[in-house]
Design an enzyme around this catalytic site. Sequence first.
Site, PDB file in Angstrom:
ATOM      1  N   HIS A  44      13.544  -2.705  -3.550  1.00 45.07           N
ATOM      2  CA  HIS A  44      12.753  -1.602  -3.005  1.00 45.07           C
ATOM      3  C   HIS A  44      11.748  -2.226  -2.040  1.00 45.07           C
ATOM      4  O   HIS A  44      10.895  -3.017  -2.453  1.00 45.07           O
ATOM      5  CB  HIS A  44      12.040  -0.929  -4.182  1.00 45.07           C
ATOM      6  N   ARG A  81       5.314 -26.626  17.542  1.00 48.84           N
ATOM      7  CA  ARG A  81       4.065 -25.963  17.198  1.00 48.84           C
ATOM      8  C   ARG A  81       2.935 -26.963  16.996  1.00 48.84           C
ATOM      9  O   ARG A  81       1.774 -26.596  16.990  1.00 48.84           O
ATOM     10  CB  ARG A  81       4.248 -25.109  15.936  1.00 48.84           C
ATOM     11  N   GLN A  86       3.796 -10.542  13.907  1.00 44.74           N
ATOM     12  CA  GLN A  86       4.888 -11.469  14.199  1.00 44.74           C
ATOM     13  C   GLN A  86       6.151 -11.054  13.452  1.00 44.74           C
ATOM     14  O   GLN A  86       6.083 -10.511  12.356  1.00 44.74           O
ATOM     15  CB  GLN A  86       4.493 -12.895  13.812  1.00 44.74           C
ATOM     16  N   HIS A 111      -2.131  -8.502  16.760  1.00 44.67           N
ATOM     17  CA  HIS A 111      -0.694  -8.644  16.993  1.00 44.67           C
ATOM     18  C   HIS A 111       0.020  -8.849  15.666  1.00 44.67           C
ATOM     19  O   HIS A 111      -0.611  -9.141  14.646  1.00 44.67           O
ATOM     20  CB  HIS A 111      -0.435  -9.822  17.929  1.00 44.67           C
ATOM     21  N   CYS A 164      -4.014  -9.527  26.682  1.00 43.37           N
ATOM     22  CA  CYS A 164      -4.710  -8.407  27.314  1.00 43.37           C
ATOM     23  C   CYS A 164      -3.966  -7.930  28.567  1.00 43.37           C
ATOM     24  O   CYS A 164      -3.323  -8.726  29.246  1.00 43.37           O
ATOM     25  CB  CYS A 164      -6.145  -8.815  27.681  1.00 43.37           C
ATOM     26  N   GLY A 170      -4.940 -17.080   9.254  1.00 42.95           N
ATOM     27  CA  GLY A 170      -3.881 -17.758   9.983  1.00 42.95           C
ATOM     28  C   GLY A 170      -3.736 -17.353  11.442  1.00 42.95           C
ATOM     29  O   GLY A 170      -2.896 -17.901  12.142  1.00 42.95           O
ATOM     30  N   HIS A 213      -8.272  -5.345  23.092  1.00 41.42           N
ATOM     31  CA  HIS A 213      -8.555  -6.680  22.545  1.00 41.42           C
ATOM     32  C   HIS A 213      -9.325  -6.600  21.231  1.00 41.42           C
ATOM     33  O   HIS A 213      -9.134  -7.424  20.343  1.00 41.42           O
ATOM     34  CB  HIS A 213      -9.366  -7.471  23.566  1.00 41.42           C
TER      35      HIS A 213
END
Lengths: 346, 346
Positions: free
Chosen positions: B304, B21, B171, B169, B46, B162, B116
């Site tokens: 929970h 990364r 993750q 989107h 896109c 971030g 987008h």
Amino acid sequence: MISELRKDPISGRWIIIAPERRQRPDEYACPRPENEASSATGCPFCPGNEAETPPEVFSRRDPETKADQPGWRVRVVPNKFPALKRGSTAATRTTGLFTAMDGVGAHEVIIDSPAHDKELADLEPSRIHDVFRTYRDRIIHIGSETSCRYVQLFKNKGWEAGATLRHPHTQVVGLPVIPKRVSEDIAAAERHFHETGSCLACRWAREEREARERFLEANDHFLAFHPFASRFPFEIRIQPLRHAALFYETQDDELAALATVVKSLLTSLKIVLNDPPYNFVLHQAPNPEAAAQGRTAESVRAFHWFFEIIPVLTRVAGFEWGTDSFINPMPPEEAARLMREKRGQL
Amino acid sequence: MISELRKDPISGRWIIIAPERRQRPDEYACPRPENEASSATGCPFCPGNEAETPPEVFSRRDPETKADQPGWRVRVVPNKFPALKRGSTAATRTTGLFTAMDGVGAHEVIIDSPAHDKELADLEPSRIHDVFRTYRDRIIHIGSETSCRYVQLFKNKGWEAGATLRHPHTQVVGLPVIPKRVSEDIAAAERHFHETGSCLACRWAREEREARERFLEANDHFLAFHPFASRFPFEIRIQPLRHAALFYETQDDELAALATVVKSLLTSLKIVLNDPPYNFVLHQAPNPEAAAQGRTAESVRAFHWFFEIIPVLTRVAGFEWGTDSFINPMPPEEAARLMREKRGQL
């Protein structure tokens, strides 16, 4: 409206709800605020503008000069927007799962030097020594107040690292509770001490020194390394060779040695990372009197104080808030190699 | 170079060292990177640009259309710069205080919609329902892999929160360890269950509902409030009324109710805070198989699950790193009042 400490019903973490700080103009402005501008005009921390801060509570200054006038080398003032305010120790109030107490404590600002554009790294070692002696003085002073169970000292350099004023300064907060992170660190130190009869941090430093690949530097009193499980790129841990639980136990000659190490490390970071924003954070044991609550003073002494430098290069995001785990793209071994290369060129 | 998980010798926290990364162009650039630009040109998420991502592993799409072609409503692809990669469960390696394991796990990206410029808040409830059903599908899929002990799902919206790509989107990370935060939350739930025979989160929600002043909204299946000890301004907790430990236990009609609540809350935040960056974070129990390690599956069921929305308005700084405590300038009662006012105007 006084601030309030509230205990999270699940984690037990104390949160400071500080509505007075809400009035700061930059509070919800994500773009970089204007007061980060490099101009010294109107800076409340610059000499000549002493009236713009609350009256000083401490300073190192030329003997000829008066309080709240120029002539100081280091100046300490109450935070104008304090998270906590002085008062007698407050009792906790509990309704069902909700526990709170008045926001009693202290919140001071140490102005590192009169120079608006000189970071700690840029000061002469003797001036850094002055700053560190001031750290010790204020930690002793705030720690002696009855309401204080833990003293947190930290420096935020740069907007991304949380600074709202550019003029280099350090903050000291006296807390009426022992924070979660401190309790956890002490529990780990205690456990290791009971199991092995020795200090976890002393052992860690020895192992980092032997492994070499993350080690940065050492002198007679301090050593520094990138931790094995660094949360952040170029994170640095600086700890005293002599085992001590509290920063104020540090002697003058040790503070001078600390000044040398910190200047060297900050200068290297400045070169390798092009003057990054950073947090400089003290970790120490609670005040000895406070330790009585659930722990013996002796077990708290198993803790070994240290400083942490965290360059702000990545952003804390959803993954970190969900897990309290961190994704660090920079192996600390490689960070150490980059630091060594640049230091060789100095 | 594969990533590595490393255990912090003091806190026991697992850190992911992910050197791949590091190659991201924005890694050490504090200024807002160019790819945050609002232009859809060249956006790998896109429609039409499907070849710019790794091949999709899942999608909701028109039956006439083919994988990695336009025609999808939600599309899931492996993260191009994964923090963890698929493989068999790795053993831990220990030398002295240093424990590590290979970075085995999963890291996927759920592209919320083809649009987008449409945030989750802007999608029709039926499309948000599609996104949440995809969350459930991928959590089940990743959770069934042998190496996975915990699934962390999160969304970072905006650069400050971030995100490195603007196209909305989510993750999903499958972890081979149970993260510190999850262990702590489960321990608290367990303790409360053993002491009282009931669920801590159910009780908390009931008390927040009764107190009213921090309560935001509820429907047949979910409720939402600003937590009593909010770490951040406008922090929101959304939890199911029906006690469940794992997100994948949520039924279709419940997911539809969740979509309604989340859309309503995100829309309110957008209005009150002028479209803030935020983190949207799932908290749930570890995979039931993983729970065997040191805990019974039953005690894990005391947990929970819930979602957290954290608008990014303040900066985490030295105080927070030193204490794991937080200074929050916005009382949650006032945040709730502001949210209610704006919602009344909708």
